[in-house]
Write an enzyme that holds these catalytic residues in place. Structure first.
Site, PDB file in Angstrom:
ATOM      1  N   LYS A   1     -10.392  -5.060  -4.655  1.00  0.00           N
ATOM      2  CA  LYS A   1     -11.303  -4.064  -4.904  1.00  0.00           C
ATOM      3  C   LYS A   1     -11.003  -2.831  -5.402  1.00  0.00           C
ATOM      4  O   LYS A   1     -11.704  -2.020  -6.026  1.00  0.00           O
ATOM      5  CB  LYS A   1     -12.397  -3.744  -3.706  1.00  0.00           C
ATOM      6  CG  LYS A   1     -11.724  -3.564  -2.178  1.00  0.00           C
ATOM      7  CD  LYS A   1     -12.832  -3.253  -1.295  1.00  0.00           C
ATOM      8  CE  LYS A   1     -12.915  -3.816   0.010  1.00  0.00           C
ATOM      9  NZ  LYS A   1     -11.850  -3.860   1.061  1.00  0.00           N
TER      10      LYS A   1
ATOM     11  N   LYS B   1      -3.559 -10.779  -6.653  1.00  0.00           N
ATOM     12  CA  LYS B   1      -4.827 -11.053  -6.136  1.00  0.00           C
ATOM     13  C   LYS B   1      -5.980 -10.024  -6.567  1.00  0.00           C
ATOM     14  O   LYS B   1      -5.769  -8.956  -7.009  1.00  0.00           O
ATOM     15  CB  LYS B   1      -4.342 -10.587  -4.448  1.00  0.00           C
ATOM     16  CG  LYS B   1      -5.878 -10.741  -3.676  1.00  0.00           C
ATOM     17  CD  LYS B   1      -5.319 -10.135  -2.263  1.00  0.00           C
ATOM     18  CE  LYS B   1      -5.721  -8.696  -2.692  1.00  0.00           C
ATOM     19  NZ  LYS B   1      -5.827  -8.129  -0.945  1.00  0.00           N
TER      20      LYS B   1
ATOM     21  N   LYS C   1       0.927  -1.294   0.029  1.00  0.00           N
ATOM     22  CA  LYS C   1      -0.002   0.007  -0.102  1.00  0.00           C
ATOM     23  C   LYS C   1       0.870   1.122  -0.003  1.00  0.00           C
ATOM     24  O   LYS C   1       0.429   2.176  -0.799  1.00  0.00           O
ATOM     25  CB  LYS C   1      -0.890  -0.103   1.057  1.00  0.00           C
ATOM     26  CG  LYS C   1      -2.069  -0.975   1.023  1.00  0.00           C
ATOM     27  CD  LYS C   1      -3.345  -0.547   1.700  1.00  0.00           C
ATOM     28  CE  LYS C   1      -4.611  -1.589   1.811  1.00  0.00           C
ATOM     29  NZ  LYS C   1      -5.792  -1.184   2.373  1.00  0.00           N
TER      30      LYS C   1
HETATM   31  P1  TYM Z   1     -10.481  -6.452   3.551  1.00  0.00           P
HETATM   32  O1  TYM Z   1     -11.444  -5.509   3.687  1.00  0.00           O
HETATM   33  O2  TYM Z   1      -9.252  -6.051   2.449  1.00  0.00           O
HETATM   34  O3  TYM Z   1     -11.036  -7.761   2.854  1.00  0.00           O
HETATM   35  C1  TYM Z   1     -12.109  -8.239   3.554  1.00  0.00           C
HETATM   36  C2  TYM Z   1     -11.931  -9.905   3.688  1.00  0.00           C
HETATM   37  O4  TYM Z   1     -11.860 -10.253   2.355  1.00  0.00           O
HETATM   38  C3  TYM Z   1     -10.801 -11.146   1.924  1.00  0.00           C
HETATM   39  N1  TYM Z   1     -10.277 -11.153   0.457  1.00  0.00           N
HETATM   40  C4  TYM Z   1     -10.045 -12.029  -0.087  1.00  0.00           C
HETATM   41  N2  TYM Z   1     -10.222 -13.236  -0.126  1.00  0.00           N
HETATM   42  C5  TYM Z   1     -10.027 -14.247  -1.268  1.00  0.00           C
HETATM   43  N3  TYM Z   1      -9.533 -13.708  -2.293  1.00  0.00           N
HETATM   44  C6  TYM Z   1      -9.217 -12.193  -2.625  1.00  0.00           C
HETATM   45  N4  TYM Z   1      -8.794 -11.923  -3.643  1.00  0.00           N
HETATM   46  C7  TYM Z   1      -9.685 -11.525  -1.415  1.00  0.00           C
HETATM   47  N5  TYM Z   1      -9.384 -10.019  -1.165  1.00  0.00           N
HETATM   48  C8  TYM Z   1     -10.037  -9.947   0.079  1.00  0.00           C
HETATM   49  C9  TYM Z   1      -9.641 -10.648   3.256  1.00  0.00           C
HETATM   50  O5  TYM Z   1      -8.754 -11.324   3.421  1.00  0.00           O
HETATM   51  C10 TYM Z   1     -10.588 -10.227   4.210  1.00  0.00           C
HETATM   52  O6  TYM Z   1     -10.627 -11.453   5.008  1.00  0.00           O
HETATM   53  N6  TYM Z   1      -7.603  -5.918   7.440  1.00  0.00           N
HETATM   54  C11 TYM Z   1      -8.736  -6.435   6.904  1.00  0.00           C
HETATM   55  C12 TYM Z   1     -10.187  -6.179   7.591  1.00  0.00           C
HETATM   56  C13 TYM Z   1      -9.931  -6.388   9.062  1.00  0.00           C
HETATM   57  C14 TYM Z   1     -10.180  -7.189   9.917  1.00  0.00           C
HETATM   58  C15 TYM Z   1     -10.118  -7.078  11.160  1.00  0.00           C
HETATM   59  C16 TYM Z   1     -10.279  -8.968   9.452  1.00  0.00           C
HETATM   60  C17 TYM Z   1      -9.712  -5.274  10.142  1.00  0.00           C
HETATM   61  N7  TYM Z   1      -9.861  -5.601  11.179  1.00  0.00           N
HETATM   62  C18 TYM Z   1     -10.141  -8.388  12.282  1.00  0.00           C
HETATM   63  C19 TYM Z   1     -10.280  -9.761  10.280  1.00  0.00           C
HETATM   64  C20 TYM Z   1     -10.125  -9.238  11.660  1.00  0.00           C
HETATM   65  C21 TYM Z   1      -8.908  -6.122   5.431  1.00  0.00           C
HETATM   66  O7  TYM Z   1      -8.416  -5.047   5.041  1.00  0.00           O
HETATM   67  O8  TYM Z   1      -9.846  -6.813   4.736  1.00  0.00           O
END
Ligand code: TYM
Length: 332
Positions: free
Chosen positions: A200, A197, A115
């Site tokens: 979004k 990957k 990032k």
């Molecule tokens: P975020 O918002 O980027 O993504 C949310 C969830 O989606 C999963 N994910 C994917 N899984 C499979 N293939 C992909 N291409 C893909 N892109 C995203 C992510 O692994 C995630 O589970 N930091 C975290 C949010 C967060 C969080 C937490 C998660 C904040 N606090 C506490 C668990 C526990 C994040 O940015 O996810």
């Protein structure tokens, strides 16, 4: 009555239109924990501001993400669904845990490296300490399991290290959480660059299938998906595009990889891609319909947010006051 169940916690950032990666890697799997676990699923708006957000869009997406949680099968009566910034304990614990996290540890986080390369004009301190806020999210609820995609595994490992370090100084403070990563769908790849990957924030819209894309868009994006110069539908490291499509098809249909390879033996990529697009669109159609229904009722969503924040705050306060007492803050 005391709830003796183990705790599941996860979060999603309201920072963009969610993708089938978010769905297959995380959200779709959340409801599986509802009965056996005490579940907290959070819309992590505080995480989202580590990169610049348009305020009106952030607010809208916060509602949308909550609506999507519910549309994907999370019953607000059985799960605590809430918005991170409604529970100030997250930010409070985060400050304390910052003082138990090493600069070197945070420097090694691959998401920070990615990032900060992508947002070179805004490498703010929040982007750097983001994993500490994530650790606070998890540890506040004495979480046992964290359902996530693979890209978040390193952050949960750091969470474990922080908790273990803290527990060494102040025994029995935090439960040590385990990441739960699905066997299939933990890393859905870009449809245009299948060694990357699916994200979004990808600028190439053809690389990403959104949960809310309409049927024609979904089918068109899969039709354009990058494959390779062969024609064989087979899971293999040297066929990342086709392998990604097989994974997606498998997740949406429940068929195994060998069933899929057999089903498409001797048939071309064109036919296969159409089948993947249709399976994806068919599965998402009822989610989209439910989503639209829920999103139209803002008052209902706000009542869910309010109830969720109160429930979450109750549990968060218990951990926070324990932490405060242990480290020597005066509790009034
Ligand atoms: P975020 O918002 O980027 O993504 C949310 C969830 O989606 C999963 N994910 C994917 N899984 C499979 N293939 C992909 N291409 C893909 N892109 C995203 C992510 O692994 C995630 O589970 N930091 C975290 C949010 C967060 C969080 C937490 C998660 C904040 N606090 C506490 C668990 C526990 C994040 O940015 O996810």
């Amino acid at each position: 009555m005391l709830d003796e169940r183990k705790v599941s916690f996860s979060g999603v950032q309201p920072s963009g239109n969610l993708t089938i990666g978010n769905y297959l890697g995380a959200i779709k799997n959340f409801p599986e924990f509802t009965e056996k676990y005490k579940c907290f699923y959070c819309v992590v708006d505080e995480h989202a501001i580590t990169v610049r957000q348009n305020p009106a869009e952030l607010r809208r997406r916060t509602y949308e993400t909550l609506a999507l949680y519910i549309a994907c099968g999370l019953d607000p009566e059985k799960n605590t669904l809430y918005v991170q910034s409604h529970v100030p304990a997250h930010a409070e614990l985060s400050w304390i845990l910052n003082c138990y996290t090493m600069f070197g540890e945070l420097s090694r986080m691959t998401q920070f490296k990615d990032k900060s390369a992508k947002h070179a004009d805004n490498i703010n301190a929040g982007l750097f300490t983001y994993p500490v806020l994530m650790a606070s999210d998890i540890l506040l609820y004495q979480t046992d399991v964290v359902p996530i995609g693979i890209d978040q595994k390193q952050h949960v490992e750091l969470t474990r290290n922080i908790a273990e370090r803290f527990n060494q100084v102040f025994p029995d403070t935090f439960t040590i959480p385990e990441p739960i990563i699905p066997a299939a769908g933990a890393k859905i790849m870009s449809l245009q660059e299948p060694d990357k990957k699916m994200s979004k924030s990808d600028e190439n819209e053809n690389a990403v299938v959104r949960i809310l894309d309409d049927r024609d868009t979904i089918i068109r994006k899969f039709k354009r998906a990058v494959t390779d110069s062969e024609s064989e539908i087979r899971m293999s490291d040297d066929k990342p595009g086709v392998s990604n499509l097989i994974t997606i098809y498998s997740c949406f249909t429940g068929k195994t990889v060998s069933e899929i390879e057999k089903e498409f033996e001797g048939r071309g990529y064109g036919e296969f891609k159409l089948a993947v697009g249709e399976a994806c669109a068919n599965r998402l159609a009822p989610v989209q319909e439910e989503y639209r229904r829920i999103l139209a009722d803002k008052a209902y969503l706000e009542s869910v947010m309010k109830k969720g924040a109160e429930e979450a705050a109750y549990y968060a306060r218990k951990t926070l006051s324990k932490v405060r007492r242990k480290i020597g803050f005066v509790n009034l």
